[in-house]
Design a protein around this motif. Structure first.
Motif, PDB file in Angstrom:
ATOM      1  N   ILE A 124      -1.679  10.026   1.327  1.00  6.22           N
ATOM      2  CA  ILE A 124      -0.576   9.946   0.137  1.00  6.22           C
ATOM      3  C   ILE A 124      -1.293  10.942  -1.250  1.00  6.22           C
ATOM      4  CG2 ILE A 124       0.394   8.846  -1.458  1.00  6.22           C
ATOM      5  CD1 ILE A 124       0.835   6.430   0.939  1.00  6.22           C
ATOM      6  N   VAL A 129       5.614   6.206  -3.076  1.00  4.20           N
ATOM      7  CA  VAL A 129       5.611   7.094  -1.276  1.00  4.20           C
ATOM      8  C   VAL A 129       5.684   5.796  -0.939  1.00  4.20           C
ATOM      9  CG1 VAL A 129       4.783   7.658   0.271  1.00  4.20           C
ATOM     10  CG2 VAL A 129       4.792   9.156  -1.617  1.00  4.20           C
ATOM     11  N   THR A 130       6.832   5.788   0.072  1.00  8.59           N
ATOM     12  CA  THR A 130       6.527   4.551   1.540  1.00  8.59           C
ATOM     13  C   THR A 130       6.597   4.340   2.259  1.00  8.59           C
ATOM     14  OG1 THR A 130       8.517   3.411  -0.876  1.00  8.59           O
ATOM     15  CG2 THR A 130       8.420   2.910   2.156  1.00  8.59           C
ATOM     16  N   THR A 145      -4.577   6.327   0.147  1.00 12.17           N
ATOM     17  CA  THR A 145      -3.700   7.002  -1.007  1.00 12.17           C
ATOM     18  C   THR A 145      -5.202   7.510  -2.329  1.00 12.17           C
ATOM     19  OG1 THR A 145      -3.871   4.506  -1.567  1.00 12.17           O
ATOM     20  CG2 THR A 145      -2.570   4.888  -0.601  1.00 12.17           C
ATOM     21  N   ALA A 148      -2.023   7.876  -5.996  1.00 12.68           N
ATOM     22  CA  ALA A 148      -1.075   7.490  -5.673  1.00 12.68           C
ATOM     23  C   ALA A 148      -0.382   6.059  -5.683  1.00 12.68           C
ATOM     24  CB  ALA A 148      -0.799   7.636  -3.807  1.00 12.68           C
ATOM     25  N   ALA A 151       2.443   2.741  -3.596  1.00 13.63           N
ATOM     26  CA  ALA A 151       2.623   3.086  -2.247  1.00 13.63           C
ATOM     27  C   ALA A 151       2.813   1.493  -1.880  1.00 13.63           C
ATOM     28  CB  ALA A 151       1.372   4.135  -1.360  1.00 13.63           C
ATOM     29  N   ASN A 172      -0.962  -0.392  -5.671  1.00 11.78           N
ATOM     30  CA  ASN A 172      -0.316  -0.185  -4.150  1.00 11.78           C
ATOM     31  C   ASN A 172       0.606  -1.812  -3.601  1.00 11.78           C
ATOM     32  OD1 ASN A 172      -0.695   2.712  -3.626  1.00 11.78           O
ATOM     33  ND2 ASN A 172      -2.605   1.424  -4.046  1.00 11.78           N
TER      34      ASN A 172
END
Length: 277
Positions: A124, A129-130, A145, A148, A151, A172
């Motif tokens: 990522i 982002v999922t 990651t 990122a 996440a 995250n």
């Protein structure tokens, strides 16, 4: 119990507020939806015309504010071109029928470059982002990651990897995943992360925690937690007794003197403590 002088003070609420924007997403009217089914021949723009692999979607379209729905199947080195690189923000990659039926696997019977990116199954690169609902198996690094933040990695199974998840980015959320028979379940080399309600079974180490101000709560483990870093880092985390190690509470003490360790402890972590029994 007498406390030593705190090296760094912070509010747990401050940390939680910093994660609030990572706890969910709003589906926008401009959200694009793509579909994948292993071995299909379509362009991925509809469920009736799915792309044959995730790689095609990641490389073909501008995926900002996109959802990628992945249908059941085995997505291995014969289907995908690894690593899978997510480079657009606000992307959801989800297996719509769950981890038992949707497996991403890049086995270790290959030449390893011992590089965090090249050897990862999924990388990522960007924010928000999922990834949800997959089994990610048999690899070196399951998910990495990079730049990122935010996440969200949830409701996946990480099985037989060297590392399940490695985070080099902060803020995250890793929630409600199962980590089975990995060398290390999660490696946090970053800060302000939330690790919550995960299950760790058969791993050499459950969670390795670097960075600072990470929150770790309501996890069930066999092999516990390892901390590393400077004193001010290892004393900055929130790790509460809702974490269970072999069915017993994990106790995390920091900057204290003359602690008597509870008899019912599954694990005891003493960060900058002394004269403990």
């Amino acid at each position: 119990i007498r406390k030593l002088n705190n090296i760094r003070r912070f509010s747990t609420q401050d940390v939680k507020r910093s994660l609030m924007r990572c706890s969910g997403k709003t589906i926008l009217s401009t959200t694009k939806v793509y579909w994948v089914k292993a071995g299909a021949k379509g362009d991925g723009t509809s469920k009736e015309n799915p792309a044959g692999n995730i790689t095609y979607i990641l490389r073909t379209y501008n995926l900002t504010n996109a959802i990628i729905n992945v249908l059941p199947g085995i997505y291995n080195q014969y289907v995908e071109d690894f690593p899978l690189k997510i480079k657009y923000p606000n992307v959801t990659l989800r297996a719509i029928n769950g981890p038992d039926k949707t497996i991403i696997s890049w086995p270790l019977n290959r030449i390893l470059l011992f590089d965090f990116v090249s050897d990862a199954t999924i990388v990522i690169y960007t924010e928000n982002v999922t990834i949800e609902g997959f089994t990610i198996a048999d690899g070196y690094h399951g998910i990495v990651t990079l730049d990122a933040g935010c996440a969200i990695i949830r409701e996946n199974i990480f099985r037989n990897n060297s590392y399940g998840i490695i985070t080099f980015s902060s803020r995250n959320v890793i929630r409600n995943n199962i980590f089975l028979n990995n060398d290390e379940g999660v490696l946090l080399d970053s800060s302000y992360n939330l690790i919550e309600e995960n299950t760790f079974e058969g791993n050499t180490v459950g969670i390795i925690v670097g960075g600072y101000h990470n929150i770790i709560t309501k996890n069930v483990m066999e092999s516990g937690i390892v901390l590393y870093g400077l004193t001010e880092d290892v004393t900055s985390h929130v790790i509460d007794t809702s974490n269970l190690v072999n069915g017993k509470p994990l106790y995390y003490y920091k900057n204290q003197v003359n602690i008597t360790v509870p008899k019912n402890a599954g694990q005891v972590i003493l960060a900058n403590c002394r004269e403990c029994m």
